[in-house]
Design an enzyme around this catalytic site. Structure first.
Site, PDB file in Angstrom:
ATOM      1  N   SER A 135      10.514  15.630  17.062  1.00 44.98           N
ATOM      2  CA  SER A 135       9.920  16.818  16.274  1.00 44.98           C
ATOM      3  C   SER A 135       9.785  18.200  17.239  1.00 44.98           C
ATOM      4  O   SER A 135      10.079  18.990  16.939  1.00 44.98           O
ATOM      5  CB  SER A 135       8.845  16.638  15.461  1.00 44.98           C
ATOM      6  OG  SER A 135       7.547  16.177  16.525  1.00 44.98           O
ATOM      7  N   ASP A 180      16.446  14.545  24.331  1.00 41.19           N
ATOM      8  CA  ASP A 180      16.197  15.034  23.099  1.00 41.19           C
ATOM      9  C   ASP A 180      16.965  16.229  22.491  1.00 41.19           C
ATOM     10  O   ASP A 180      17.363  16.280  21.436  1.00 41.19           O
ATOM     11  CB  ASP A 180      14.845  15.237  22.972  1.00 41.19           C
ATOM     12  CG  ASP A 180      13.950  13.938  23.295  1.00 41.19           C
ATOM     13  OD1 ASP A 180      14.412  12.739  23.529  1.00 41.19           O
ATOM     14  OD2 ASP A 180      12.702  13.931  23.335  1.00 41.19           O
ATOM     15  N   TYR A 232       3.258   5.390  31.466  1.00 45.43           N
ATOM     16  CA  TYR A 232       4.552   6.005  31.695  1.00 45.43           C
ATOM     17  C   TYR A 232       4.603   6.481  33.397  1.00 45.43           C
ATOM     18  O   TYR A 232       5.591   6.342  33.867  1.00 45.43           O
ATOM     19  CB  TYR A 232       4.495   7.264  30.669  1.00 45.43           C
ATOM     20  CG  TYR A 232       5.744   8.025  31.059  1.00 45.43           C
ATOM     21  CD1 TYR A 232       7.106   7.710  30.087  1.00 45.43           C
ATOM     22  CD2 TYR A 232       6.052   9.120  32.008  1.00 45.43           C
ATOM     23  CE1 TYR A 232       8.094   8.570  30.121  1.00 45.43           C
ATOM     24  CE2 TYR A 232       7.135   9.735  32.041  1.00 45.43           C
ATOM     25  CZ  TYR A 232       8.287   9.469  30.988  1.00 45.43           C
ATOM     26  OH  TYR A 232       9.413  10.113  31.238  1.00 45.43           O
TER      27      TYR A 232
END
Length: 392
Positions: A135, A180, A232
């Site tokens: 988003s 993205d 991560y």
């Protein structure tokens, strides 16, 4: 789950008028994205294969006669204001750092913020938040398209992707790659974006899902991956350590044939991290080739193998994701895998259209039987990238 039936453009225009007391100059939108295959390869200079989805963020925008920028949205009661001349990462925070960060990043790419007019902007969206569907890139790409048009900057879409990445890295503070934004800006209907994260070369590859009668189903486990920061960072450090031990610039420079040498040099954990990235890069290349030669029904085994690699070698899956994938595979999916950074989030499945309802019911039943929170399950269509919208 978001409501994909409402008219987000109309809601954005109405929200703008309500918040600012005038009509917008125009509407622009950008999609969320999902990564079909190629996970944790981006920061290793590797290959990714994302697609834009038919869930969009819309920005309604109008210019001002001063150098002030204001942003507001349907997901916040606040209207945030800043002078364009004062924009810098140091003064930005909260959700407004995304759109203001893009305005700042456009300045870093040559826009003269001291000479440009300010703007009022209002955002609305039906991109699900927290499912790993980016988003944030949808916000960045929508406002980037809007300002590129109204400020007459004439930047191309690849430049706008770099602008969005700079905003996310410096203004928001998230160390993301360019995947993205590239998907959100370059996507096309029934196609995915094959991106080389080293050269930033991007090629739009037809998927052929529509004529093959296939749907891409998202299974959002509703397991938060906000706790994944440590995991991560640890995975990224392992990849860098593996590359250093094997004397290569990045894991992109290794092939499957190098894994035997890696076994003799690396400890078990580092070897498995390296093996995932090396084989995942190969799977992305194989997926693109397979689509071209054999069509979309032939890529399922690659998706399945990707999940096994993330589960066993990279160790970023969770029980809910494993259950979603295995249940989908037993109930009609041609292939399924977790998608995104891991430790929660969503799985995807490529499913014949007539089996989607059965698969969805089976996954919900399996989650209930395991005592897990009910998942959100919905289909997405590979869709067009960022664009100007007709007036609502």
């Amino acid at each position: 789950m978001s409501d994909s039936t409402r008219n987000v453009s109309a809601d954005a225009a109405d929200g703008f008028a309500s918040r600012y007391g005038r009509e917008p100059l125009g509407l622009w939108s950008a999609p969320g994205r999902v990564n079909l295959i190629g996970e944790h390869t981006d920061y290793n200079d590797g290959f990714v294969f994302p697609l834009a989805i038919d869930r969009r963020t819309v920005v309604a925008l109008a210019l001002r006669d001063d150098g002030v920028a204001r942003v507001a949205s349907s997901f916040s009661d606040d209207t945030v204001e800043v002078a364009l001349a004062d924009l810098s990462p140091a003064v930005l925070s909260g959700w407004s750092a995304y759109p203001f960060g893009v305005a700042w990043a456009l300045g870093q790419h040559g826009a003269d913020l001291d000479a440009l007019p300010g703007f009022d902007a209002y955002f609305d969206s039906d991109v699900p938040v927290g499912a790993g569907l980016s988003s944030s890139a949808a916000i960045e790409s929508a406002i980037g398209m809007a300002l590129n048009d109204v400020w007459n900057l004439d930047f191309d879409r690849r430049t706008l992707a770099r602008v969005g990445q700079l905003a996310e890295n410096k203004a928001v503070g998230a160390p993301t790659g360019i995947m993205d934004q590239s998907a959100s800006l370059l996507g096309e209907r029934d196609a995915a974006v094959f991106l080389d994260c080293r050269s930033l070369d991007a090629e739009v590859i037809p998927l052929g899902f529509e004529p093959a009668g296939l749907e891409l189903v998202i299974i959002d486990t509703n397991v938060s991956h906000s706790h994944a920061t440590g995991g991560y960072a640890e995975r990224r450090a392992s990849c860098e350590a593996g590359a250093a031990a094997l004397h290569v610039r990045s894991l992109r420079d290794l092939t499957v044939d190098d894994l035997e040498r890696a076994e003799a040099v690396l400890d078990d954990v580092t070897l498995r991290r390296v093996r995932h990235v090396v084989t995942e890069n190969a799977r992305v290349l194989d997926a693109v080739r397979t689509l071209r030669e054999d069509g979309p029904r032939a890529i399922g085994e690659l998706l399945d193998a990707s999940h096994v690699s993330m589960r066993d070698d990279f160790e970023i899956s969770v029980p809910e994701l494993d259950l979603a994938v295995s249940t989908a595979q037993r109930n009609g999916a041609l292939g399924a895998r977790m998608t995104g950074g891991g430790f929660g989030g969503a799985a995807i499945a490529v499913v014949p259209s007539h089996l989607v309802a059965q698969l969805s019911e089976s996954v919900r039943d399996a989650f209930a039987a395991a005592g897990y929170t009910a998942p959100d399950i919905f289909s997405v269509q590979p869709s067009e990238g960022a664009r100007a919208e007709p007036s609502a």
